[in-house]
Design a protein around this motif. Sequence first.
Motif, mmCIF file in Angstrom:
data_model
loop_
_atom_site.group_PDB
_atom_site.id
_atom_site.type_symbol
_atom_site.label_atom_id
_atom_site.label_comp_id
_atom_site.label_asym_id
_atom_site.label_seq_id
_atom_site.Cartn_x
_atom_site.Cartn_y
_atom_site.Cartn_z
ATOM 1 N N TYR A 171 21.862 29.815 14.983
ATOM 2 C CA TYR A 171 22.551 29.498 13.732
ATOM 3 C C TYR A 171 22.999 30.793 12.825
ATOM 4 O O TYR A 171 23.632 30.645 11.872
ATOM 5 N N ILE A 172 22.036 31.675 13.060
ATOM 6 C CA ILE A 172 22.182 33.201 12.382
ATOM 7 C C ILE A 172 22.574 33.866 13.618
ATOM 8 O O ILE A 172 21.923 34.413 14.572
ATOM 9 N N PRO A 173 23.960 34.259 13.851
ATOM 10 C CA PRO A 173 24.542 34.838 15.166
ATOM 11 C C PRO A 173 23.610 36.267 15.650
ATOM 12 O O PRO A 173 23.400 36.512 16.623
ATOM 13 N N GLU A 174 23.338 37.168 14.505
ATOM 14 C CA GLU A 174 22.692 38.477 14.652
ATOM 15 C C GLU A 174 21.411 38.256 15.270
ATOM 16 O O GLU A 174 20.899 38.971 15.866
ATOM 17 N N LEU A 175 20.618 37.069 14.781
ATOM 18 C CA LEU A 175 19.241 36.942 15.703
ATOM 19 C C LEU A 175 19.473 36.467 17.151
ATOM 20 O O LEU A 175 18.314 36.849 17.748
ATOM 21 N N THR A 176 20.467 36.313 17.573
ATOM 22 C CA THR A 176 20.511 36.108 19.062
ATOM 23 C C THR A 176 20.617 37.403 19.829
ATOM 24 O O THR A 176 20.383 37.549 21.389
ATOM 25 N N LYS A 177 20.723 38.452 18.977
ATOM 26 C CA LYS A 177 20.476 39.833 19.681
ATOM 27 C C LYS A 177 19.131 40.468 19.671
ATOM 28 O O LYS A 177 18.849 41.544 20.388
#
Length: 305
Positions: free
Chosen positions: A24-30
């Motif tokens: 739900y926080i796209p940058e955390l998927t990195k």
Amino acid sequence: MQAQLEKILDKNRNKIQYGNLPTYIPELTKANKDALGIYISQPDGKEFGAGDYGYKFTIQSISKVITLIMALEDWGPAYIFEKVGMEPTGDAFNSMMKLEIVRPSKPFNPMINAGAIAVTSMIKGNSPEEKIDRIMKFFKLITQNPTLEINKSIYMSEKKTGDRNRAMAYFMKDVGVINEDVEGNLDVYFRQCSIEVTCKDISRIGLFLSNNGILKETGEQLINPEYTKIAKAFMVTCGMYNASGEFAINVGIPAKSGVGGGIMAVVPGRMGIGVVGPSLDEKGNSIAGIGVLKDISKELDLSIF
């Protein structure tokens, strides 16, 4: 101690596969899903690190503990807890359900998102910039790390996708919990959650709390010790979201997790512990990190109960 920590990390690495990165926080998927590290800071100056303890991650909800004690210093408990409750919710950290159905309408505690947003609004400052500057200076002081910075990519990602937090904030503005400008306050909140740290940094915060607000390096009492006790009580009852009761039974020490994968734990008078493991369970806690803390607590007899 070093050998113990490495053994415990190795034992818990297999749990990583059963968790996931938050989407739900796209940058955390990195984030590196396989990272796992620990750092321990003790009052006598001894420190121990194992695994990926130098891995950088954003502090996220761990910041709620520090903004709470800052707000308590600014206003005192009576003012803060007129607007924010003291009870666990049993709900997910980003739930807004009870804001509307329970009267009086206020967040149940400062460790859920609604409560933390309200607390951040109470930190003194004439502008959002002044508030975040105060927060950053305090974090740098208690971690003894003057290089701390806000991860701008994650901050922007949180700001862009934070509609649920925005909805909660506007609701609280409507019912009088928040008196400040909503968007400015949310900007401070998103920035505080995006402070980039390592296990060492959060272990130093844990040590500061274990010393009841005394900075080890100078011996200075920075925070009223009663306020650090309040913060640690919230960590026990609410710090691991709706898994806090289970964590208290299985680990038995005050702790606060964040969806960046960090867990800050406090053993009063003995140590601060920082753990990172970005692979999360369904409740938003580091799945391997909880296993690591459970084993350390058992082996070192750390439970406060």
